[in-house]
Design a protein around this motif. Sequence first.
Motif, PDB file in Angstrom:
ATOM      1  N   GLY A  81      57.578 134.935  41.801  1.00 40.85           N
ATOM      2  CA  GLY A  81      58.963 135.188  41.464  1.00 40.85           C
ATOM      3  C   GLY A  81      59.743 134.014  40.917  1.00 40.85           C
ATOM      4  O   GLY A  81      60.962 134.113  40.730  1.00 40.85           O
ATOM      5  N   ASP A  82      59.086 132.877  40.648  1.00 39.14           N
ATOM      6  CA  ASP A  82      59.770 131.743  40.031  1.00 39.14           C
ATOM      7  C   ASP A  82      58.916 131.234  38.877  1.00 39.14           C
ATOM      8  O   ASP A  82      57.795 131.704  38.655  1.00 39.14           O
ATOM      9  CB  ASP A  82      60.022 130.638  41.057  1.00 39.14           C
ATOM     10  CG  ASP A  82      61.299 129.846  40.778  1.00 39.14           C
ATOM     11  OD1 ASP A  82      61.647 129.679  39.587  1.00 39.14           O
ATOM     12  OD2 ASP A  82      61.955 129.405  41.739  1.00 39.14           O
ATOM     13  N   ASN A  83      59.456 130.280  38.121  1.00 39.95           N
ATOM     14  CA  ASN A  83      58.731 129.777  36.959  1.00 39.95           C
ATOM     15  C   ASN A  83      57.406 129.145  37.354  1.00 39.95           C
ATOM     16  O   ASN A  83      57.307 128.475  38.393  1.00 39.95           O
ATOM     17  CB  ASN A  83      59.582 128.744  36.211  1.00 39.95           C
ATOM     18  CG  ASN A  83      60.650 129.386  35.371  1.00 39.95           C
ATOM     19  OD1 ASN A  83      61.197 130.423  35.740  1.00 39.95           O
ATOM     20  ND2 ASN A  83      60.963 128.785  34.246  1.00 39.95           N
ATOM     21  N   GLY A  84      56.401 129.343  36.520  1.00 39.75           N
ATOM     22  CA  GLY A  84      55.111 128.712  36.731  1.00 39.75           C
ATOM     23  C   GLY A  84      55.012 127.397  35.979  1.00 39.75           C
ATOM     24  O   GLY A  84      55.956 126.946  35.317  1.00 39.75           O
ATOM     25  N   SER A  85      53.861 126.769  36.085  1.00 41.42           N
ATOM     26  CA  SER A  85      53.622 125.478  35.433  1.00 41.42           C
ATOM     27  C   SER A  85      52.734 125.669  34.209  1.00 41.42           C
ATOM     28  O   SER A  85      51.612 126.167  34.315  1.00 41.42           O
ATOM     29  CB  SER A  85      52.940 124.506  36.404  1.00 41.42           C
ATOM     30  OG  SER A  85      53.810 124.149  37.459  1.00 41.42           O
ATOM     31  N   GLY A  86      53.240 125.269  33.064  1.00 41.38           N
ATOM     32  CA  GLY A  86      52.481 125.361  31.828  1.00 41.38           C
ATOM     33  C   GLY A  86      51.998 124.009  31.362  1.00 41.38           C
ATOM     34  O   GLY A  86      52.208 122.976  32.008  1.00 41.38           O
ATOM     35  N   MET A  87      51.323 124.010  30.235  1.00 50.17           N
ATOM     36  CA  MET A  87      50.915 122.786  29.550  1.00 50.17           C
ATOM     37  C   MET A  87      51.181 122.995  28.064  1.00 50.17           C
ATOM     38  O   MET A  87      50.299 123.404  27.303  1.00 50.17           O
ATOM     39  CB  MET A  87      49.436 122.460  29.806  1.00 50.17           C
ATOM     40  CG  MET A  87      48.999 121.143  29.165  1.00 50.17           C
ATOM     41  SD  MET A  87      47.270 120.716  29.490  1.00 50.17           S
ATOM     42  CE  MET A  87      46.404 121.944  28.504  1.00 50.17           C
ATOM     43  N   ASN A 133      43.758 129.051  28.941  1.00 46.64           N
ATOM     44  CA  ASN A 133      44.320 129.642  30.168  1.00 46.64           C
ATOM     45  C   ASN A 133      43.174 130.281  30.953  1.00 46.64           C
ATOM     46  O   ASN A 133      43.116 131.492  31.111  1.00 46.64           O
ATOM     47  CB  ASN A 133      45.382 130.685  29.822  1.00 46.64           C
ATOM     48  CG  ASN A 133      46.521 130.121  29.007  1.00 46.64           C
ATOM     49  OD1 ASN A 133      46.373 129.877  27.806  1.00 46.64           O
ATOM     50  ND2 ASN A 133      47.639 129.895  29.645  1.00 46.64           N
ATOM     51  N   PRO A 134      42.246 129.468  31.457  1.00 50.08           N
ATOM     52  CA  PRO A 134      40.957 129.990  31.890  1.00 50.08           C
ATOM     53  C   PRO A 134      40.851 130.342  33.373  1.00 50.08           C
ATOM     54  O   PRO A 134      39.747 130.340  33.925  1.00 50.08           O
ATOM     55  CB  PRO A 134      40.023 128.829  31.554  1.00 50.08           C
ATOM     56  CG  PRO A 134      40.856 127.624  31.843  1.00 50.08           C
ATOM     57  CD  PRO A 134      42.257 128.000  31.446  1.00 50.08           C
ATOM     58  N   SER A 135      41.951 130.668  34.011  1.00 49.17           N
ATOM     59  CA  SER A 135      41.905 131.037  35.427  1.00 49.17           C
ATOM     60  C   SER A 135      42.557 132.400  35.627  1.00 49.17           C
ATOM     61  O   SER A 135      43.407 132.816  34.827  1.00 49.17           O
ATOM     62  CB  SER A 135      42.629 129.986  36.279  1.00 49.17           C
ATOM     63  OG  SER A 135      44.024 130.026  36.059  1.00 49.17           O
ATOM     64  N   THR A 136      42.171 133.086  36.686  1.00 48.54           N
ATOM     65  CA  THR A 136      42.840 134.357  37.003  1.00 48.54           C
ATOM     66  C   THR A 136      44.304 134.109  37.293  1.00 48.54           C
ATOM     67  O   THR A 136      45.166 134.932  36.977  1.00 48.54           O
ATOM     68  CB  THR A 136      42.175 135.057  38.193  1.00 48.54           C
ATOM     69  OG1 THR A 136      42.206 134.191  39.336  1.00 48.54           O
ATOM     70  CG2 THR A 136      40.730 135.417  37.878  1.00 48.54           C
ATOM     71  N   ASN A 137      44.624 132.950  37.872  1.00 49.65           N
ATOM     72  CA  ASN A 137      46.015 132.615  38.184  1.00 49.65           C
ATOM     73  C   ASN A 137      46.842 132.378  36.926  1.00 49.65           C
ATOM     74  O   ASN A 137      48.065 132.562  36.937  1.00 49.65           O
ATOM     75  CB  ASN A 137      46.063 131.384  39.094  1.00 49.65           C
ATOM     76  CG  ASN A 137      47.442 131.083  39.611  1.00 49.65           C
ATOM     77  OD1 ASN A 137      48.076 130.112  39.186  1.00 49.65           O
ATOM     78  ND2 ASN A 137      47.943 131.903  40.526  1.00 49.65           N
ATOM     79  N   SER A 138      46.188 132.003  35.820  1.00 47.91           N
ATOM     80  CA  SER A 138      46.906 131.783  34.557  1.00 47.91           C
ATOM     81  C   SER A 138      47.722 133.002  34.170  1.00 47.91           C
ATOM     82  O   SER A 138      48.829 132.880  33.620  1.00 47.91           O
ATOM     83  CB  SER A 138      45.916 131.465  33.435  1.00 47.91           C
ATOM     84  OG  SER A 138      45.204 130.280  33.674  1.00 47.91           O
ATOM     85  N   PHE A 139      47.183 134.189  34.452  1.00 44.76           N
ATOM     86  CA  PHE A 139      47.813 135.419  33.985  1.00 44.76           C
ATOM     87  C   PHE A 139      48.883 135.923  34.957  1.00 44.76           C
ATOM     88  O   PHE A 139      49.580 136.889  34.656  1.00 44.76           O
ATOM     89  CB  PHE A 139      46.730 136.460  33.706  1.00 44.76           C
ATOM     90  CG  PHE A 139      45.814 135.998  32.607  1.00 44.76           C
ATOM     91  CD1 PHE A 139      46.109 136.283  31.283  1.00 44.76           C
ATOM     92  CD2 PHE A 139      44.705 135.208  32.877  1.00 44.76           C
ATOM     93  CE1 PHE A 139      45.302 135.825  30.259  1.00 44.76           C
ATOM     94  CE2 PHE A 139      43.890 134.730  31.869  1.00 44.76           C
ATOM     95  CZ  PHE A 139      44.200 135.036  30.545  1.00 44.76           C
ATOM     96  N   LYS A 140      49.040 135.230  36.102  1.00 43.52           N
ATOM     97  CA  LYS A 140      50.204 135.456  36.957  1.00 43.52           C
ATOM     98  C   LYS A 140      51.429 134.754  36.357  1.00 43.52           C
ATOM     99  O   LYS A 140      52.562 135.148  36.587  1.00 43.52           O
ATOM    100  CB  LYS A 140      49.941 134.936  38.373  1.00 43.52           C
ATOM    101  CG  LYS A 140      48.708 135.505  39.051  1.00 43.52           C
ATOM    102  CD  LYS A 140      48.832 136.986  39.323  1.00 43.52           C
ATOM    103  CE  LYS A 140      47.776 137.491  40.302  1.00 43.52           C
ATOM    104  NZ  LYS A 140      46.392 137.301  39.861  1.00 43.52           N
ATOM    105  N   ARG A 141      51.167 133.682  35.598  1.00 45.73           N
ATOM    106  CA  ARG A 141      52.247 132.980  34.891  1.00 45.73           C
ATOM    107  C   ARG A 141      52.617 133.681  33.598  1.00 45.73           C
ATOM    108  O   ARG A 141      53.808 133.714  33.211  1.00 45.73           O
ATOM    109  CB  ARG A 141      51.818 131.543  34.579  1.00 45.73           C
ATOM    110  CG  ARG A 141      52.726 130.813  33.570  1.00 45.73           C
ATOM    111  CD  ARG A 141      52.250 129.407  33.291  1.00 45.73           C
ATOM    112  NE  ARG A 141      52.945 128.823  32.157  1.00 45.73           N
ATOM    113  CZ  ARG A 141      52.444 128.717  30.921  1.00 45.73           C
ATOM    114  NH1 ARG A 141      51.212 129.160  30.659  1.00 45.73           N
ATOM    115  NH2 ARG A 141      53.155 128.182  29.950  1.00 45.73           N
TER     116      ARG A 141
END
Length: 474
Positions: free
Chosen positions: A262-268, A314-322
Motif C-alpha cells: 500500500g505504499d511506494n516501492g523501490s525502483g531503479m 524486473n526479475p523477481s516475483t516481488n517486482s510485479f507487486k511494485r
Amino acid sequence: MSAQNVLNIIKEKGIEWVDFRFVDLSGRAHHISLPASEVEEETFVNGVAFDGSSIPGFKGIEESDMVMLPDTETVYVDPFTAHPTVVIMCNIYTPDGERYDRDPRSIAQKAEEYLQTAGVGTTAYFAPESEFFIFDEVRYESGQNSSSYFVDSEEAHWNSNRKEEGGNLGFKVKHKGGYVPVGPTDTQQDIRSEMCRLLMEAGLRIERHHHEVATAGQGEINFRFDTLTKTADNLMKYKYIVQNTANSYGKVATFMPKPLFGDNGSGMHVHQSIFNGSEPLFYEKGGYGNLSEMAMNYIGGILYHAPALIALTNPSTNSFKRLVPGYEAPVNLAFSKGNRSAAVRIPVAAVTPKGCRIEFRTPDSTANPYLAFAAMLMAGLDGIKKKLDPRALGYGPLDKNIYEMSDEEKGEIRSVPGTLDEALSALEADYEFLTEGGVFTKDFIDNYIGLKRDEAKAVAIRIHPHEYSLYFDL
C-alpha cells in the motif's frame, strides 16, 4: 592499473587480505579471500579457482572447476573488515582460458564491444537511481504450516501511537509522505551521509542523497554515471556499502522492490546515453525533449522489446507487486517529457547537450546490473538499427496525467507484463535482439528462464496468508 600497482597498494596500506569477487546470475556477489602474502603478479594471470557447481545456474558437478580473473581497475579498500582487506571484481573463465558465456560481467563487456562494432558510437553511459528501505526489524518465515513476514521502522506512520521507553517523540513519516522532509521527521540523514562518505572513499562520485516517498525509511543515493560495466561494478559496490553500513547501525537495508503493502516501492530508474568520443549522440536542439532521432530510435527499441526486457530488469516475483498503478510505478509503455508514470522519461530540467539522456523507469534493484544494463543497451541498439520510431509505434509522447485520463484513453496504452511468468514468456518469444554479436547466448537465455521459472513456481505453489482472509470461512 597494472597488477604491480595493486601489489604496491597492498603494501602501502598494510593490507592483510585480498577479496576476489564475482557475481552470479541473480546478481548476488560471492567472494574468496586470499592472504595478501599469497597474492603475486601471477595471481592476476592465472586467477583464483572456485567450484562453479555450487553457484545456481553455472556448472554441473562433473565440470565444476572454474577460474575468476581479477580486474585490476576495480580495486577498493573494504571499509567493514577488521583485518585490512581490498576488494577486486573478477571475470569468470573456464579452465582452458575461454571466457565463460554465463558470466554476467562478461556479458556486460560483450555488450560494450558490440556497441563499437555496430558503428553506432564508442561509449554507452549508464546512471541508476537505486532506492532502498532501512528498517529497524525484519522477520519472516515460509514453512509447511505457517507463513508470515514483519517489518518495522521508528519512522513508520503505524508507530505514531506506539509506547516506547522514554516516550514516543512523534514526527513519523506519513503514508506516501516521505519525499525529502527535514529532521526530525527524516531520522536517517546521518546514516545516509555515512553511506555516502564510505562510497566516496571507495571511489564513487556521489551527487546527492535524500529520503524517498514511502514511509518507514525509504531512501535514495545518486552516484555519477559511468560506462556500462563500470556502472554495474559501482552498483554492486553501492549495494554492499549501503547494506553493511545499515548493519553497523543495528539496522537493515533492503533493495526489495515492494517490502510494504500500500505504499511506494523501490525502483531503479536507469539513465542512459551514447557518445561518439566526446560527442553526445542523443542531443538535437529543437527535437522533442531536445532528443536526436537516434535517441528516439533507442527509445523505440526499449519500448518495443520492453515485455521481454522486463524479465531481466524486473526479475523477481516481488517486482510485479511494485508494477501496479497508483504508486508512481512506471507501468505504462510510453515515453514522455517529465511524466513519471511513463516507462521512459526524458529529463528536461537543467540538461546540457552532454547531459541529454533517456531514463527507463521500470527496472528495480533485484536486477543483476550487468545483465540488465547489457539488455537495455541491446534493445536500444536494435531500435537504432531498425529505426524504430516510438511515435509511429504508438508509444507516445504521453504528456498527460495518466491518472486523470478516462478508462477509454487508458485502454489504448500498452502496459508492462503483470507477472514474472508473463515476462519470461515474452523473453522466450523475443530474444534475438539480445543474441546479436554473441552478447547473450541462447543457452544463457534458456538457462536463465529455467531458473526464474523455478522461482515463480516456488512462490505460486505456496499458501499466502491473505488466502486465509479470503477463503477460510467458505
